[in-house]
Write a protein that holds these residues in place. Sequence first.
Motif, PDB file in Angstrom:
ATOM      1  N   THR A 275     -31.862  32.019  11.187  1.00  0.00           N
ATOM      2  CA  THR A 275     -32.035  30.847  12.108  1.00  0.00           C
ATOM      3  C   THR A 275     -31.929  29.486  11.382  1.00  0.00           C
ATOM      4  O   THR A 275     -31.292  28.600  11.602  1.00  0.00           O
ATOM      5  CB  THR A 275     -33.485  30.858  12.691  1.00  0.00           C
TER       6      THR A 275
ATOM      7  N   LEU B  65     -30.479  26.647  19.840  1.00  0.00           N
ATOM      8  CA  LEU B  65     -30.248  25.783  21.247  1.00  0.00           C
ATOM      9  C   LEU B  65     -31.418  24.592  21.164  1.00  0.00           C
ATOM     10  O   LEU B  65     -30.963  23.791  21.722  1.00  0.00           O
ATOM     11  CB  LEU B  65     -30.500  26.836  22.282  1.00  0.00           C
ATOM     12  N   THR B  66     -32.689  24.869  20.785  1.00  0.00           N
ATOM     13  CA  THR B  66     -33.377  23.580  20.900  1.00  0.00           C
ATOM     14  C   THR B  66     -32.900  22.412  20.170  1.00  0.00           C
ATOM     15  O   THR B  66     -33.140  21.285  20.600  1.00  0.00           O
ATOM     16  CB  THR B  66     -34.601  23.818  20.146  1.00  0.00           C
TER      17      THR B  66
ATOM     18  N   ILE C  28     -25.027  33.430  21.196  1.00  0.00           N
ATOM     19  CA  ILE C  28     -26.130  33.429  22.212  1.00  0.00           C
ATOM     20  C   ILE C  28     -25.977  34.479  23.114  1.00  0.00           C
ATOM     21  O   ILE C  28     -26.899  35.345  23.539  1.00  0.00           O
ATOM     22  CB  ILE C  28     -26.192  31.987  23.071  1.00  0.00           C
TER      23      ILE C  28
ATOM     24  N   PHE D  15     -34.281  36.815  20.823  1.00  0.00           N
ATOM     25  CA  PHE D  15     -33.820  35.668  21.426  1.00  0.00           C
ATOM     26  C   PHE D  15     -34.919  34.484  21.166  1.00  0.00           C
ATOM     27  O   PHE D  15     -34.157  33.556  20.881  1.00  0.00           O
ATOM     28  CB  PHE D  15     -33.800  36.158  22.937  1.00  0.00           C
ATOM     29  N   LEU D  16     -36.210  34.840  21.052  1.00  0.00           N
ATOM     30  CA  LEU D  16     -37.069  33.776  20.898  1.00  0.00           C
ATOM     31  C   LEU D  16     -37.349  33.247  19.634  1.00  0.00           C
ATOM     32  O   LEU D  16     -37.365  31.971  19.239  1.00  0.00           O
ATOM     33  CB  LEU D  16     -38.525  34.135  21.219  1.00  0.00           C
ATOM     34  N   SER D  17     -36.746  34.071  18.521  1.00  0.00           N
ATOM     35  CA  SER D  17     -37.016  33.602  16.924  1.00  0.00           C
ATOM     36  C   SER D  17     -35.685  33.258  16.548  1.00  0.00           C
ATOM     37  O   SER D  17     -35.615  32.592  15.564  1.00  0.00           O
ATOM     38  CB  SER D  17     -37.353  34.856  16.387  1.00  0.00           C
TER      39      SER D  17
ATOM     40  N   VAL E 283     -33.343  30.555  20.639  1.00  0.00           N
ATOM     41  CA  VAL E 283     -34.005  29.391  20.726  1.00  0.00           C
ATOM     42  C   VAL E 283     -34.071  28.436  20.130  1.00  0.00           C
ATOM     43  O   VAL E 283     -33.953  27.250  20.359  1.00  0.00           O
ATOM     44  CB  VAL E 283     -35.478  29.963  21.394  1.00  0.00           C
TER      45      VAL E 283
ATOM     46  N   LYS F 207     -32.331  40.748  23.188  1.00  0.00           N
ATOM     47  CA  LYS F 207     -33.572  39.976  23.764  1.00  0.00           C
ATOM     48  C   LYS F 207     -34.709  40.075  22.925  1.00  0.00           C
ATOM     49  O   LYS F 207     -35.751  39.186  23.139  1.00  0.00           O
ATOM     50  CB  LYS F 207     -33.778  40.652  25.295  1.00  0.00           C
TER      51      LYS F 207
ATOM     52  N   CYS G 223     -28.631  21.569  21.679  1.00  0.00           N
ATOM     53  CA  CYS G 223     -28.735  21.290  23.259  1.00  0.00           C
ATOM     54  C   CYS G 223     -28.783  19.660  23.169  1.00  0.00           C
ATOM     55  O   CYS G 223     -27.872  18.948  23.960  1.00  0.00           O
ATOM     56  CB  CYS G 223     -29.419  21.662  24.164  1.00  0.00           C
TER      57      CYS G 223
END
Length: 167
Positions: A110, A157-158, A141, A149-151, A154, A146, A161
């Motif tokens: 990330t 995308l934070t 993405i 996905f959060l680690s 997201v 799954k 976006c």
Amino acid sequence: ILRNPATPHICPLLDNLVALLKTSCCLFKPEYMSLRHSDFIKAYDLVEHDRLNILGIPPACVDNSDSLFYRHPLERMQNFITAVFEYGFHILGNASQCLGTEFYSAPELTEVIIENLVINFKLLPDHRARLFIRNFIKPFIQWCPKEQFLSVAVPVLTILCPNIYQR
């Protein structure tokens, strides 16, 4: 869980690819754009056949089978820069699909993506940003497991976006 046997051989190469793409994105910084040679001012522009495709004009059919086709150095540079972006982002996007869970569980994935690619997204012109989103972000993405996905997805995308929204 299926594992790709090429993963241990491909993952070390992705660091070099990310460095190449970071450098390519940084070429759009104003301080670097001002250093371009006057003959290559349009080297970062849209390639002619892409421009014609956008306008809906079919490109001229040229038969190059009998002789070597001479291209102007500017056109060759445009093709090279376009190829680096297209193929580089395709490789990263396909790595997310083909390497699967092992790709997404790579240490500091990330941070590497955010610090090297997403941060430089705002420098890219629209036609390069489209390649970034379509060839890398979409499969990145789409194929994110799954469990990660959060680690992984997201945080990317934070940051991405709001930059897309500002365009």
